[in-house]
Design a protein around this motif. Structure first.
Motif, PDB file in Angstrom:
ATOM      1  N   VAL A   1       0.883  -1.050   0.006  1.00 20.00           N
ATOM      2  CA  VAL A   1       0.068   0.126   0.015  1.00 20.00           C
ATOM      3  C   VAL A   1       0.731   1.237   0.041  1.00 20.00           C
ATOM      4  O   VAL A   1       0.589   2.120  -0.799  1.00 20.00           O
ATOM      5  N   GLU A   2       1.777   1.332   0.707  1.00 16.28           N
ATOM      6  CA  GLU A   2       2.833   2.473   0.890  1.00 16.28           C
ATOM      7  C   GLU A   2       3.315   2.818  -0.371  1.00 16.28           C
ATOM      8  O   GLU A   2       3.614   3.698  -0.851  1.00 16.28           O
TER       9      GLU A   2
ATOM     10  N   ALA B   1      -4.555  -5.280  -1.065  1.00 16.34           N
ATOM     11  CA  ALA B   1      -4.542  -5.512  -2.411  1.00 16.34           C
ATOM     12  C   ALA B   1      -5.937  -4.434  -3.108  1.00 16.34           C
ATOM     13  O   ALA B   1      -5.506  -3.865  -3.904  1.00 16.34           O
ATOM     14  N   LEU B   2      -6.731  -4.184  -2.179  1.00 12.77           N
ATOM     15  CA  LEU B   2      -7.796  -3.310  -2.896  1.00 12.77           C
ATOM     16  C   LEU B   2      -7.160  -1.982  -2.625  1.00 12.77           C
ATOM     17  O   LEU B   2      -7.549  -1.011  -3.805  1.00 12.77           O
ATOM     18  N   GLY B   3      -6.506  -1.727  -1.651  1.00  8.93           N
ATOM     19  CA  GLY B   3      -5.852  -0.087  -1.778  1.00  8.93           C
ATOM     20  C   GLY B   3      -4.764  -0.125  -2.720  1.00  8.93           C
ATOM     21  O   GLY B   3      -4.857   1.066  -3.360  1.00  8.93           O
ATOM     22  N   VAL B   4      -4.237  -1.207  -3.087  1.00  6.93           N
ATOM     23  CA  VAL B   4      -3.308  -1.077  -4.259  1.00  6.93           C
ATOM     24  C   VAL B   4      -3.827  -0.787  -5.500  1.00  6.93           C
ATOM     25  O   VAL B   4      -3.486   0.088  -6.375  1.00  6.93           O
ATOM     26  N   ILE B   5      -4.743  -1.787  -5.674  1.00 12.52           N
ATOM     27  CA  ILE B   5      -5.511  -1.509  -6.818  1.00 12.52           C
ATOM     28  C   ILE B   5      -6.295  -0.134  -7.387  1.00 12.52           C
ATOM     29  O   ILE B   5      -6.339   0.448  -8.434  1.00 12.52           O
ATOM     30  N   GLU B   6      -6.903   0.476  -6.192  1.00 13.23           N
ATOM     31  CA  GLU B   6      -7.628   1.705  -6.270  1.00 13.23           C
ATOM     32  C   GLU B   6      -6.352   2.587  -6.434  1.00 13.23           C
ATOM     33  O   GLU B   6      -6.678   3.662  -7.426  1.00 13.23           O
ATOM     34  N   THR B   7      -5.489   2.505  -5.937  1.00 12.73           N
ATOM     35  CA  THR B   7      -4.367   3.605  -6.028  1.00 12.73           C
ATOM     36  C   THR B   7      -3.733   3.741  -7.358  1.00 12.73           C
ATOM     37  O   THR B   7      -3.784   4.519  -8.198  1.00 12.73           O
ATOM     38  N   LEU B   8      -3.407   2.572  -7.779  1.00 11.18           N
ATOM     39  CA  LEU B   8      -2.791   2.243  -9.452  1.00 11.18           C
ATOM     40  C   LEU B   8      -3.902   2.739 -10.563  1.00 11.18           C
ATOM     41  O   LEU B   8      -3.543   3.309 -11.233  1.00 11.18           O
TER      42      LEU B   8
ATOM     43  N   ALA C   1       1.355  -7.448 -10.780  1.00  9.60           N
ATOM     44  CA  ALA C   1       1.257  -8.737 -10.729  1.00  9.60           C
ATOM     45  C   ALA C   1       0.795  -9.326  -9.545  1.00  9.60           C
ATOM     46  O   ALA C   1       0.119 -10.309  -9.365  1.00  9.60           O
ATOM     47  N   ALA C   2       1.097  -8.682  -8.411  1.00 13.58           N
ATOM     48  CA  ALA C   2       0.622  -9.099  -7.033  1.00 13.58           C
ATOM     49  C   ALA C   2      -0.917  -8.745  -6.972  1.00 13.58           C
ATOM     50  O   ALA C   2      -1.527  -9.566  -6.439  1.00 13.58           O
ATOM     51  N   VAL C   3      -1.550  -7.449  -7.620  1.00 14.58           N
ATOM     52  CA  VAL C   3      -2.895  -7.485  -7.304  1.00 14.58           C
ATOM     53  C   VAL C   3      -3.616  -8.561  -8.214  1.00 14.58           C
ATOM     54  O   VAL C   3      -4.668  -9.076  -7.958  1.00 14.58           O
TER      55      VAL C   3
ATOM     56  N   LEU D   1     -13.730  -8.368  -8.835  1.00  9.34           N
ATOM     57  CA  LEU D   1     -12.378  -8.824  -8.309  1.00  9.34           C
ATOM     58  C   LEU D   1     -12.923  -9.603  -7.056  1.00  9.34           C
ATOM     59  O   LEU D   1     -13.906  -9.255  -6.561  1.00  9.34           O
ATOM     60  N   LYS D   2     -11.985 -10.510  -6.786  1.00  8.14           N
ATOM     61  CA  LYS D   2     -12.213 -11.381  -5.704  1.00  8.14           C
ATOM     62  C   LYS D   2     -11.380 -11.190  -4.385  1.00  8.14           C
ATOM     63  O   LYS D   2     -10.369 -11.511  -4.344  1.00  8.14           O
ATOM     64  N   ALA D   3     -11.796 -10.347  -3.469  1.00 11.69           N
ATOM     65  CA  ALA D   3     -11.169  -9.984  -2.272  1.00 11.69           C
ATOM     66  C   ALA D   3     -11.437 -10.879  -1.217  1.00 11.69           C
ATOM     67  O   ALA D   3     -10.458 -11.410  -0.438  1.00 11.69           O
TER      68      ALA D   3
END
Length: 189
Positions: A6-7, A116-123, A145-147, A184-186
């Protein structure tokens, strides 16, 4: 995924957008969205905070009934600071939670899922903003790739950046039409 991811995503958003903070973020739409770049950046902050709240409170049936309100006179620089603060709150909440903790996001979701949700929203929303402002940028391959591995386990093979943009309806992928909806499947069950 974890708080460090996330950071990293938030730091990348701030890095790529800070040189353009003096531009008018209200005028252009963010990529193909109907939102302005300003509204899209405020949305990122809101979602990061909402995810942090979920991880911290661990509700099991809905999102907590609160919203982040960014003042309408906030400059892009200020919004990026709010994004940074909310990203750190999510990172801290994810890092402090036990791996077995669960909170609601369309089902029971673990701390890694919220990261992962935070990362995808940010990206993807950084992508949208850069498209709106005419900035050439691609999200970091390793985070994409991680998301994909965490949220889109059935995604097709290919360059992780291209596949993530396709998986979220932002681009075409060779031989595949652009998506107009996706899931997406969180949740982990």
């Amino acid at each position: 995924m974890d708080g460090g991811d996330v950071e990293q995503a938030v730091a990348e958003m701030v890095r790529v957008l800070t040189p353009h903070e003096s531009r008018d973020w209200h005028a252009p739409p963010a990529g193909t969205l109907t939102w302005s770049c300003w509204t899209t950046a405020a949305h990122v902050a809101h979602d990061l905070l909402a995810y942090a709240g979920q991880v911290a409170a661990r509700p099991d049936g809905a999102y907590l009934p609160f919203d982040l309100v960014v003042r309408v006179d906030a400059a892009p620089r200020d919004i990026l600071q709010v994004v940074t603060a909310c990203g750190r709150l999510l990172s801290g909440a994810v890092s402090a939670a036990e791996p077995t903790a669960r909170a609601w996001h369309w089902g029971p979701t673990d701390p890694g899922g919220f990261a992962a949700l935070g990362v995808i929203e940010t990206l993807v929303h950084t992508w949208d903003i850069t498209q709106g402002l005419g900035i050439a940028w691609r999200p970091p391959t390793s985070l994409c790739a991680a998301v994909l591995a965490r949220l889109f386990p059935d995604a097709p093979l290919g360059d992780p950046v291209d596949v993530l943009l396709w998986s979220t309806g932002r681009a075409e992928l060779a031989g595949r039409p652009r998506l107009t909806s996706w899931v997406l499947k969180a949740a982990v069950g």
